[in-house]
Design an enzyme around this catalytic site. Structure first.
Site, PDB file in Angstrom:
ATOM      1  CD  GLU A   1      -2.124   2.229  -3.510  1.00 14.00           C
ATOM      2  OE1 GLU A   1      -3.212   2.768  -3.743  1.00 14.00           O
ATOM      3  OE2 GLU A   1      -1.650   2.142  -2.369  1.00 14.00           O
TER       4      GLU A   1
ATOM      5  CG  ASP B   1      -1.926   1.072   1.263  1.00 21.06           C
ATOM      6  OD1 ASP B   1      -2.779   1.091   0.359  1.00 21.06           O
ATOM      7  OD2 ASP B   1      -1.884   1.910   2.184  1.00 21.06           O
TER       8      ASP B   1
END
Length: 572
Positions: free
Chosen positions: A282, A223
């Site tokens: 990401e 993330d």
């Protein structure tokens, strides 16, 4: 081929990346299905999806034909941000199950040939994490506070935030604690940022990666991978100064070169397993910096989000595909293709919201549509789904991995009409409703056309489901190959036969609204974004493999209807 569709040195664009060794890693061409655990299937009837629910649906995932499942966070969490506020990185939220349930889920998926990828959220913890609670108790200058980014406030008495920075969810990026210090939170206040120059932080995440790898996890999705390391040397710049700085590896907050020291250490962990654990970043960074995250010595792959922003148009898709294949070739990785995920409006809705001549991109247009209450008059559901099916087949034929988001195989649109008092996304509350947030794509998905919560679970659903979910329920699509579920199943089965090199060649269609590319072995993908049928003469012996609409013709050639994609094969 005829003169209408010809590949020439000028019109054929080829991009390839060469995997190391003789056997390509599983993730290079994988179809990965994202499960948002709290909204997938609820086995215990408490209104939240859980790990047993995923295990119970393992056959569904196998029948769909995916290669891997990526689980959004399932860790203990106060749900300030849908589970991305993690209180314990090495446990399961008791509302979602236990570690034994996790092991059983992994075993069930592995038994069906499905890999398991889990989300790692390293930029911040929950404010309920033991470390942060210890930091609050320990006070100024303590070793406990050094794991986070605490600073003194500004103004004569320190009562003002250290800077005027805004968080990504709206509102100030700093929160004051009882003794007067402030801590940085790039997202919600319940998500304090970690100090990644602290050796304990780095060591603890290595333990986390090994913990899940030892339990059989095959890969990790990282993330906001571009945000971990920060330079908060004083004096701190203002928000305006921050915005003006180039993101060239030296920015104080984003995409710093020193973040790759972290990922080099992680890569050593991944490569210590046989087979090596995979990872995908990401990373919302400038295109030329994407290969830094996708290098074999770093995370190995990085998400390509460009199609989330694109118009469904031939020129946009061709440019994005060409550019991202070239980026993948630079790093030796493979590209990723994403049309929907847990953070964006579902792509049938993006493609179905009518333009008002405002020049907005589909994502911006759909966001405004949601803020205005999702008026049905502005959404052409049928057209949006038709374009979405065409775009999906176009993407599934590409070299690289494809990420699917739960429910897109059912043709789900965004849920717009969620009452204000039932919305959960912190973006909604922190912007006073100016941004409605991401709840509309996180509504529990429908399994049956009737029954409690459309078969999601016996105790209802944690977000309200609309009545129109009944017509999209999985059970109603099971036996019809022309449904969206049937299309996805047939596409993934056909894709498995496409095992050529990671490259494509563009074919000049001489039609501005039509894309045509060919993969090694004679696999052709043609997408007609236009309003008129596109007649395509094909060589003798060519066969239509699949089309996004049933009306594609093969008698005497192939007609690709408007807003449709066809696959056909000329090889054996």
């Amino acid at each position: 081929m005829t003169a209408q569709d010809t590949a020439t040195p000028e019109t054929a664009a080829t991009a390839a990346s060469t995997p190391p060794g003789d056997v390509p890693a599983w993730w290079r061409q994988a179809v990965v299905y994202q499960v948002y655990p709290r909204s997938f299937a609820d086995a215990d009837g408490d209104g939240l999806g859980d790990l047993v629910g995923i295990t119970d649906r393992a056959d569904y995932l196998a029948d769909l034909g995916v290669d891997a499942v990526w689980l959004s966070p399932f860790y203990p969490s106060a749900l300030a941000d849908g589970g991305y506020d993690v209180a314990d990185y090495r446990d399961v939220d008791p509302r979602l199950g236990t570690l034994d349930d996790f092991d059983a889920m992994v075993a069930a998926l592995h038994a069906r040939g499905i890999k398991v990828v889990v989300d790692i959220v390293p930029n911040h913890t929950s404010d309920q994490h033991a470390w942060f609670q210890a930091a609050l108790a320990a006070g100024r200058g303590s070793p406990e506070r050094a794991r986070y980014l605490f600073r003194e406030g500004s103004g004569p008495d320190g009562a003002e935030p250290p800077t005027d920075w805004e968080s990504s969810f709206g509102g100030p990026a700093w929160r004051r604690v009882e003794d007067g210090q402030w801590y940085l939170h790039s997202f919600a206040p319940e998500q304090p940022d970690l100090a990644w120059d602290h050796p304990e932080v780095r060591a603890d995440f290595v333990r986390t990666l090994r913990f899940w790898s030892d339990r059989g996890v095959d890969g990790f999705r990282i993330d906001v991978a571009h945000m971990l390391t920060k330079d908060l040397t004083e004096p701190l710049p203002s928000a305006a100064e921050i915005a003006a700085l180039p993101r060239d590896g030296n920015h104080p907050l984003y995409d710093r070169d020193d973040v790759h020291e972290v990922y080099a250490e992680w890569r050593e962990v991944f490569d210590s397993y046989d087979p090596p654990r995979a990872a995908v970043a990401e990373a919302w960074v400038d295109a030329e910096r994407v290969p830094l995250y996708a290098r074999p010595e770093s995370l190995g792959q990085s998400f390509n989000f460009d199609l989330l922003l694109a118009e469904p148009a031939a020129a946009d898709f061709r440019r994005i595909i060409t550019d991202n294949l070239a980026l993948a070739a630079r790093s030796g990785s493979s590209s990723t293709w994403v049309l929907s995920n847990h953070d964006v409006v579902r792509h049938p809705t993006r493609y179905g919201v009518a333009s008002r001549g405002d020049g907005l991109a589909p994502r911006e247009r759909a966001a405004r549509w949601l803020v205005e209450g999702g008026p049905e008059a502005d959404l052409d559901r049928e057209r949006g789904l038709r374009v979405a099916r065409a775009a999906t087949l176009l993407v599934l034929g590409l070299p690289g991995s494809t990420y699917l988001y739960q429910g897109e195989e059912l043709g789900l649109h965004e849920v717009a009409d969620i009452p204000a008092d039932q919305r959960q996304d912190p973006t909604f509350s922190r912007t006073d409703g100016a941004q409605v947030g991401r709840d509309g794509c996180r509504v529990p998905i429908p399994w049956t056309p009737d029954g409690t919560a459309f078969g999601f679970g016996t105790g209802g659903a944690h977000l309200p489901q609309p009545a129109w979910f009944a017509e999209h329920a999985a059970s109603t699509q099971e036996d019809d190959p022309d449904t969206t579920l049937g299309l996805y199943r047939r596409a993934l089965a056909a894709r498995r036969t496409l095992q050529g090199a990671e490259r494509l060649d563009w074919v000049d269609t001489r039609a501005p609204d039509v894309l045509h590319y060919v993969r090694p072995g004679g696999w052709h993908v043609v997408t007609n974004f236009g309003a008129e049928p596109y007649p395509l003469d094909v060589p003798d012996g060519a066969r239509l493999v699949l089309a996004s609409v049933p009306e594609a013709e093969t008698q005497g050639g192939t007609v690709v209807p408007p807003l449709a994609t066809a696959w056909f094969a000329t090889g054996a």
